[in-house]
Design a protein around this motif. Structure first.
Motif, short mmCIF file in Angstrom:
data_model
loop_
_atom_site.label_atom_id
_atom_site.label_comp_id
_atom_site.label_asym_id
_atom_site.label_seq_id
_atom_site.Cartn_x
_atom_site.Cartn_y
_atom_site.Cartn_z
N SER A 84 0.97 -1.07 0.02
CA SER A 84 -0.01 0.06 0.03
C SER A 84 0.80 1.24 -0.04
CB SER A 84 -1.05 -0.06 1.31
OG SER A 84 -0.77 0.90 2.13
N VAL A 85 0.54 2.19 -0.78
CA VAL A 85 1.54 3.30 -0.99
C VAL A 85 0.81 4.55 -1.04
CG1 VAL A 85 3.08 1.94 -2.33
CG2 VAL A 85 1.33 3.19 -3.82
N GLY A 86 1.57 5.76 -0.83
CA GLY A 86 1.08 7.06 -1.33
C GLY A 86 1.42 7.50 -2.58
N THR A 159 10.39 4.72 2.60
CA THR A 159 10.65 5.58 3.75
C THR A 159 10.68 4.77 5.16
OG1 THR A 159 8.38 6.32 4.06
CG2 THR A 159 9.69 7.75 2.67
N LEU A 164 4.04 9.21 8.77
CA LEU A 164 4.01 9.65 7.25
C LEU A 164 4.95 10.48 7.04
CD1 LEU A 164 0.20 9.23 7.37
CD2 LEU A 164 1.72 7.94 5.76
N GLU A 165 5.19 11.04 5.89
CA GLU A 165 6.22 12.05 5.47
C GLU A 165 5.79 13.24 5.54
OE1 GLU A 165 5.06 9.47 3.42
OE2 GLU A 165 6.62 8.16 4.11
N VAL A 181 5.19 6.40 -2.60
CA VAL A 181 6.06 6.38 -1.41
C VAL A 181 5.45 5.09 -0.33
CG1 VAL A 181 4.78 8.15 -0.53
CG2 VAL A 181 6.83 7.36 0.37
N GLY A 182 6.23 4.24 -0.09
CA GLY A 182 5.82 3.41 0.75
C GLY A 182 6.53 2.95 2.26
N MET A 183 6.72 1.98 2.84
CA MET A 183 7.47 1.90 4.12
C MET A 183 8.20 0.54 4.23
SD MET A 183 5.41 3.75 6.83
CE MET A 183 4.85 5.39 6.58
N ALA A 206 -3.23 4.18 -1.67
CA ALA A 206 -4.04 4.24 -0.50
C ALA A 206 -4.61 5.71 -0.34
CB ALA A 206 -3.61 3.71 0.72
N ASN A 207 -3.77 6.64 -0.58
CA ASN A 207 -3.91 8.15 -0.37
C ASN A 207 -2.87 8.89 -1.25
OD1 ASN A 207 -1.96 6.70 1.65
ND2 ASN A 207 -1.20 8.99 1.39
N ALA A 209 0.13 11.47 -1.42
CA ALA A 209 1.07 11.54 -0.56
C ALA A 209 0.95 13.16 0.22
CB ALA A 209 2.51 11.41 -0.89
N1 HPA Z 1 3.49 7.29 2.83
C1 HPA Z 1 4.38 6.06 3.22
N2 HPA Z 1 3.56 4.96 3.01
C2 HPA Z 1 2.37 4.82 2.82
C3 HPA Z 1 1.63 6.13 2.56
C4 HPA Z 1 2.03 7.32 2.44
O1 HPA Z 1 1.72 8.39 2.25
N3 HPA Z 1 0.42 5.39 2.26
C5 HPA Z 1 0.25 4.15 2.52
N4 HPA Z 1 1.69 3.50 2.70
#
Ligand code: HPA
Length: 250
Positions: A84-86, A159, A164-165, A181-183, A206-207, A209
């Motif tokens: 899942s990422v931004g 990251t 979050l960033e 971006v993800g973790m 997911a969203n 950033a």
């Molecule tokens: N940043 C980092 N990791 C994420 C994000 C994000 O905005 N959304 C989901 N995983």
């Protein structure tokens, strides 16, 4: 054999016909969860919940080495990792599915290599194309066959989290060339390469950033849940199409 690493929003694979569970032990400790063995679309697969099941392990606390070593020791050759990422790029919205082709690593203080002892000859793995090109292209072909729109390519910035960033950090990632971006993508992808596993990712936005679009004032996670869930369902369809095409292969 193919393994699926499930991330946030995919801790359990309900459609999988479970045939067993492996409580793996590795020199690095235990993986995040037992390896779930199962059959789906005529194929044997393994499923590993990266954050545990239930979801309880934060990105910086995941034992990435144990996860990858356990999969390798179980005979896995290919890994499809869900993430899942931004979204950073303007064309990415909540629910978009991406098959990335590049990585930028901003993580730190994570056990990130299997090269951790004095070795006779230090080896430097090639990581020019961090996501295995053949597996990537199979995912893209499977998506096309299933009629699911995915973005072909994009640079994934990993990251440290768990926070979050900041908006300024996202602007920097963008200047560096990141699209999403993800973790958790690192050190996972590099360890998979060290272990000789073909590794590719299905990333679901997911969203927006931090500082972007709907996240201009604060990261808008809740409002996007339904679109994220829909994207996850599509990514699982791509995976199923990949397994079906495997089953048909000679
Ligand atoms: N940043 C980092 N990791 C994420 C994000 C994000 O905005 N959304 C989901 N995983």
């Amino acid at each position: 054999m193919l393994a699926v690493i499930g991330g946030s929003g995919f801790n359990r694979w309900d459609a999988l016909h479970v045939t067993g569970r492996i409580d793996a032990a590795t020199p690095y400790g235990a993986p995040s969860a037992p390896l779930v063995c199962g059959r789906i679309a005529g194929r044997e697969v393994l499923f590993l919940a990266r954050h545990g099941d239930p979801h309880r392990i934060a990105p910086h606390l995941i034992n990435y080495r144990a996860n990858i070593a356990a999969l390798r020791d179980a005979g896995v050759r290919r890994v499809v990792a869900f993430a899942s990422v931004g979204g950073i790029s303007a064309d990415l919205q909540a629910g978009s599915v991406v098959v990335p082709d590049g990585i930028l690593d901003y993580t730190h203080s994570r056990a990130h290599t299997f090269v951790d002892e004095q070795v006779e000859a230090v080896t430097h793995i090639d990581f020019t194309h961090p996501f295995e090109p053949d597996l990537r292209s199979h995912l893209l072909t499977a998506a096309a066959a299933a009629g699911i729109a995915v973005r072909d390519g994009g640079t994934y910035a990993a990251t440290q989290g768990p926070r979050l960033e900041s908006a300024a950090e996202i602007r920097r990632l963008e200047r560096d060339g990141a699209d999403l971006v993800g973790m958790t993508g690192m050190p996972e992808a590099a360890l998979a390469r060290e272990a000789g596993l073909a590794y590719a990712m299905l990333a679901v936005v997911a969203n927006d950033a931090a500082g972007k679009g709907e996240s201009a004032a604060a990261v808008a996670l809740d409002g996007a849940q339904a679109r994220f869930d829909a994207g996850m369902a599509q990514a699982r369809e791509v995976l199923l199409a990949l397994l079906r095409s495997d089953a048909e292969a000679p």
